[in-house]
Write a protein that holds these residues in place. Structure first.
Motif, PDB file in Angstrom:
ATOM      1  N   PRO A 200       1.024  -1.257   0.201  1.00 13.86           N
ATOM      2  CA  PRO A 200      -0.132  -0.058   0.021  1.00 13.86           C
ATOM      3  C   PRO A 200       0.677   1.227  -0.163  1.00 13.86           C
ATOM      4  CG  PRO A 200       0.019  -0.919   2.076  1.00 13.86           C
ATOM      5  CD  PRO A 200       0.888  -1.803   1.427  1.00 13.86           C
ATOM      6  N   ARG A 201       0.080   2.340  -0.363  1.00 11.25           N
ATOM      7  CA  ARG A 201       0.919   3.695   0.011  1.00 11.25           C
ATOM      8  C   ARG A 201       1.011   3.962   1.545  1.00 11.25           C
ATOM      9  NH1 ARG A 201      -1.003   8.089  -4.551  1.00 11.25           N
ATOM     10  NH2 ARG A 201      -0.712   6.796  -6.348  1.00 11.25           N
ATOM     11  N   ARG A 202       2.257   4.255   1.798  1.00 11.20           N
ATOM     12  CA  ARG A 202       2.292   4.556   3.250  1.00 11.20           C
ATOM     13  C   ARG A 202       2.728   6.061   3.578  1.00 11.20           C
ATOM     14  NH1 ARG A 202       2.266   0.239   6.737  1.00 11.20           N
ATOM     15  NH2 ARG A 202       2.632  -2.044   5.589  1.00 11.20           N
ATOM     16  N   GLN A 203       2.417   6.735   4.518  1.00 18.14           N
ATOM     17  CA  GLN A 203       2.849   8.096   4.749  1.00 18.14           C
ATOM     18  C   GLN A 203       3.842   7.892   5.508  1.00 18.14           C
ATOM     19  OE1 GLN A 203       0.404  10.231   7.563  1.00 18.14           O
ATOM     20  NE2 GLN A 203       0.478  12.116   6.038  1.00 18.14           N
ATOM     21  N   ILE A 204       4.923   8.685   5.155  1.00 18.78           N
ATOM     22  CA  ILE A 204       6.382   9.144   5.769  1.00 18.78           C
ATOM     23  C   ILE A 204       5.870   9.738   6.980  1.00 18.78           C
ATOM     24  CG2 ILE A 204       8.559   9.792   5.605  1.00 18.78           C
ATOM     25  CD1 ILE A 204       8.273   9.382   2.620  1.00 18.78           C
ATOM     26  N   THR A 205       6.017   9.084   8.177  1.00 21.26           N
ATOM     27  CA  THR A 205       5.473   9.843   9.447  1.00 21.26           C
ATOM     28  C   THR A 205       6.901  10.356  10.140  1.00 21.26           C
ATOM     29  OG1 THR A 205       5.292   7.632  10.540  1.00 21.26           O
ATOM     30  CG2 THR A 205       3.374   8.841   9.770  1.00 21.26           C
ATOM     31  N   SER A 206       7.919  10.017   9.957  1.00 19.73           N
ATOM     32  CA  SER A 206       9.460  10.335  10.470  1.00 19.73           C
ATOM     33  C   SER A 206      10.319   9.996   9.425  1.00 19.73           C
ATOM     34  CB  SER A 206       9.370   9.667  12.008  1.00 19.73           C
ATOM     35  OG  SER A 206      10.774  10.223  12.381  1.00 19.73           O
ATOM     36  N   SER A 207      11.471  11.049   9.236  1.00 21.74           N
ATOM     37  CA  SER A 207      12.447  10.697   8.192  1.00 21.74           C
ATOM     38  C   SER A 207      13.656  11.726   8.586  1.00 21.74           C
ATOM     39  CB  SER A 207      11.951  10.842   7.014  1.00 21.74           C
ATOM     40  OG  SER A 207      11.670  12.353   6.615  1.00 21.74           O
ATOM     41  N   ARG A 208      14.606  11.446   8.045  1.00 24.15           N
ATOM     42  CA  ARG A 208      15.987  12.107   8.229  1.00 24.15           C
ATOM     43  C   ARG A 208      16.726  11.928   6.865  1.00 24.15           C
ATOM     44  NH1 ARG A 208      16.993   9.252  13.283  1.00 24.15           N
ATOM     45  NH2 ARG A 208      18.421   7.878  12.074  1.00 24.15           N
ATOM     46  N   ARG A 209      16.453  13.054   5.909  1.00 22.29           N
ATOM     47  CA  ARG A 209      17.004  13.385   4.670  1.00 22.29           C
ATOM     48  C   ARG A 209      16.259  12.183   3.727  1.00 22.29           C
ATOM     49  NH1 ARG A 209      20.692  17.311   3.934  1.00 22.29           N
ATOM     50  NH2 ARG A 209      21.635  16.242   2.214  1.00 22.29           N
ATOM     51  N   ASN A 210      17.456  11.176   3.360  1.00 22.67           N
ATOM     52  CA  ASN A 210      16.825  10.163   2.586  1.00 22.67           C
ATOM     53  C   ASN A 210      16.560   8.752   3.474  1.00 22.67           C
ATOM     54  OD1 ASN A 210      19.689   9.617   3.199  1.00 22.67           O
ATOM     55  ND2 ASN A 210      19.802   8.116   1.581  1.00 22.67           N
ATOM     56  N   LEU A 212      14.126   6.551   5.661  1.00 23.27           N
ATOM     57  CA  LEU A 212      12.853   6.362   6.382  1.00 23.27           C
ATOM     58  C   LEU A 212      12.929   5.909   7.553  1.00 23.27           C
ATOM     59  CD1 LEU A 212      11.178   4.665   3.249  1.00 23.27           C
ATOM     60  CD2 LEU A 212      11.141   6.876   3.803  1.00 23.27           C
ATOM     61  N   VAL A 213      12.255   6.500   8.712  1.00 21.75           N
ATOM     62  CA  VAL A 213      12.578   6.396  10.263  1.00 21.75           C
ATOM     63  C   VAL A 213      11.221   5.872  10.401  1.00 21.75           C
ATOM     64  CG1 VAL A 213      12.718   7.114  12.449  1.00 21.75           C
ATOM     65  CG2 VAL A 213      14.099   8.253  10.513  1.00 21.75           C
ATOM     66  N   GLU A 214      10.023   6.260  10.252  1.00 17.22           N
ATOM     67  CA  GLU A 214       8.641   5.648  10.550  1.00 17.22           C
ATOM     68  C   GLU A 214       7.797   5.739   9.296  1.00 17.22           C
ATOM     69  OE1 GLU A 214       6.936   7.429  13.859  1.00 17.22           O
ATOM     70  OE2 GLU A 214       8.297   6.369  15.362  1.00 17.22           O
ATOM     71  N   LEU A 215       6.950   4.601   9.089  1.00 19.56           N
ATOM     72  CA  LEU A 215       5.977   4.713   8.000  1.00 19.56           C
ATOM     73  C   LEU A 215       4.680   4.338   8.749  1.00 19.56           C
ATOM     74  CD1 LEU A 215       7.696   2.851   5.134  1.00 19.56           C
ATOM     75  CD2 LEU A 215       7.438   4.980   5.479  1.00 19.56           C
ATOM     76  N   ASP A 216       3.571   5.288   8.466  1.00 16.77           N
ATOM     77  CA  ASP A 216       2.423   5.074   9.204  1.00 16.77           C
ATOM     78  C   ASP A 216       2.379   4.734  10.607  1.00 16.77           C
ATOM     79  OD1 ASP A 216       1.139   5.106   6.766  1.00 16.77           O
ATOM     80  OD2 ASP A 216       0.969   2.793   6.275  1.00 16.77           O
ATOM     81  N   GLY A 217       3.423   5.625  11.300  1.00 13.28           N
ATOM     82  CA  GLY A 217       3.606   5.325  12.583  1.00 13.28           C
ATOM     83  C   GLY A 217       4.445   4.491  13.261  1.00 13.28           C
ATOM     84  N   GLN A 218       4.798   3.371  12.567  1.00 14.08           N
ATOM     85  CA  GLN A 218       5.584   2.411  12.993  1.00 14.08           C
ATOM     86  C   GLN A 218       7.056   2.492  12.219  1.00 14.08           C
ATOM     87  OE1 GLN A 218       4.494  -1.722  11.352  1.00 14.08           O
ATOM     88  NE2 GLN A 218       3.082  -0.635   9.776  1.00 14.08           N
ATOM     89  N   PRO A 219       7.938   1.441  12.777  1.00 12.87           N
ATOM     90  CA  PRO A 219       9.194   1.630  12.244  1.00 12.87           C
ATOM     91  C   PRO A 219       9.275   1.314  10.723  1.00 12.87           C
ATOM     92  CG  PRO A 219       9.467   0.576  14.258  1.00 12.87           C
ATOM     93  CD  PRO A 219       7.951   0.765  13.966  1.00 12.87           C
TER      94      PRO A 219
END
Length: 373
Positions: A200-210, A212-219
């Motif tokens: 699915p399309r997931r929202q990037i809820t946390s990131s640092r430059r390139n 991906l830290v969290e997607l949809d609120g999970q790691p």
């Protein structure tokens, strides 16, 4: 000219290559523009080749690039020095050369202000970019922003030696170059993807430059594992070169997306790094590189183009990704054979690029086909 004139050959000596191409082309008194693509092995001789073609054809305006591999009607040139040329008859006043742009577009826009003012309609831009210039993506972006009527196609030069391009009557390198075509030149353009979304399309809820830290609120890594499936999740090394990140194009009504490489995974912190900026709040999905679905999508694109054109194309330029061709479709020039089977023996040339340009955006693992009608 009812159809553009196409010639292609292999060889290592500039004078012999030019002589053979001129023999194949014959006399083309109406031609005003030459398209040229050369294997990177011929880069040291490209200037001599261009000057020989200018003298032999009388054509002063050219556009093209070197590439690790070339394509022509029904055939792909790999592992041998090759040269392909196509001549077309365009009204000279409908063409505008894009000289080498290294770090900005304002000088070009200023010097061509009158031409641009005379052609307020849609502009097609066939552009080539140097992968060695970090400003190349920004140059495409700046051109698109300053020319809202621009629809750019083309590709990033691919080479194991010099990243050479051809614009006007010169061989250049170090930036972006090409040709603009005014709206009275009829064209149809298609775009085909080489990857398929698998999650699915997931929202990037946390990131640092390139990263991906969290997607949809999970790691991010947890979401990644869920999407790629249990088998690959148990052995993440197998995902390399097979799974990619897809960045949905905002506003696209066709579900379009940009494919970017996975560049790293941190299992300890649950991070996934991708080959582009990961903006918080944006969306990402994971994709699989799949030869079968790439064939299906290529056929979809060709069918769509056939429905949109009322007359057979006079000529075509096809820019495909280095990751396609024999890497994805198999040997015996299958990708180009599929195009010929659907469109017929349309004069076609192009190259396998380090990245493809479509609708002013830089893609990966795609094919961009431009038909001149």
């Amino acid at each position: 000219m009812q159809h553009f004139a196409l010639a292609h050959t292999t060889g290592t000596h500039a004078e012999e290559l030019v002589a053979e191409l001129l023999r194949q082309l014959g006399d083309q008194p109406d031609a005003t523009l030459g398209f040229i693509y050369a294997s990177d092995a011929l880069a040291p001789q490209l200037d001599r080749i261009l000057q020989g073609l200018r003298t032999g054809t009388g054509i002063e305006h050219w556009v093209g690039s070197v590439g690790i591999a070339l394509n022509v009607t029904g055939h792909e040139y790999y592992d041998s020095p090759a040269l392909a040329v196509m001549l077309g008859d365009f009204p000279p006043e409908a063409l505008c050369e894009v000289p080498l742009l290294r770090d900005g577009v304002e000088t070009f826009l200023g010097s061509n202000h009158e031409w641009l003012a005379r052609h307020p309609g849609a502009l097609l831009g066939l552009l080539h970019g140097d992968p060695g210039n970090p400003a190349t993506p920004l140059l495409f972006d700046h051109l698109a922003k300053r020319l809202p009527n621009l629809f750019a196609v083309g590709g990033i030069t691919s080479s194991q030696s010099e990243n050479l391009q051809v614009t006007g009557n010169r061989v250049v390198q170090g930036g972006v170059s090409g040709m603009l075509f005014a709206s009275d030149i009829a064209v149809a353009v298609g775009h085909t993807q080489g990857c398929t979304p698998i999650g699915p399309r997931r929202q990037i809820t946390s990131s640092r430059r390139n990263v991906l830290v969290e997607l949809d609120g999970q790691p991010a890594l947890d979401a990644f594992k869920q999407d790629i499936g249990e088998v690959l999740a148990r052995d993440l090394n197998r995902a390399a070169g097979y799974i990619f990140a897809g960045l949905p194009v905002s506003g696209s009504d066709e579900g379009d997306y940009l494919v970017r490489n996975l560049v790293g995974i941190d299992t300890a912190q649950g991070l996934v790094a991708i080959g582009d900026y990961a903006e918080e709040g944006a969306e990402v999905m994971f994709c699989r590189r799949d030869g079968n679905t790439a064939r299906v999508d290529l056929m979809r694109m060709l069918g769509d183009l056939q429905e949109r054109i009322a007359t057979p194309p006079r000529g075509a330029v096809y820019v495909s990704c280095l990751g396609r061709g024999r890497q994805q479709f198999g040997d015996e020039s299958q990708e180009l054979c599929l195009i010929r089977e659907e469109l017929g023996d349309v004069p076609l040339l192009g190259f396998f690029a380090n990245g493809e340009i479509f609708a002013n955006r830089l893609y990966g693992y795609t094919g961009v086909l431009t038909l001149f009608l």
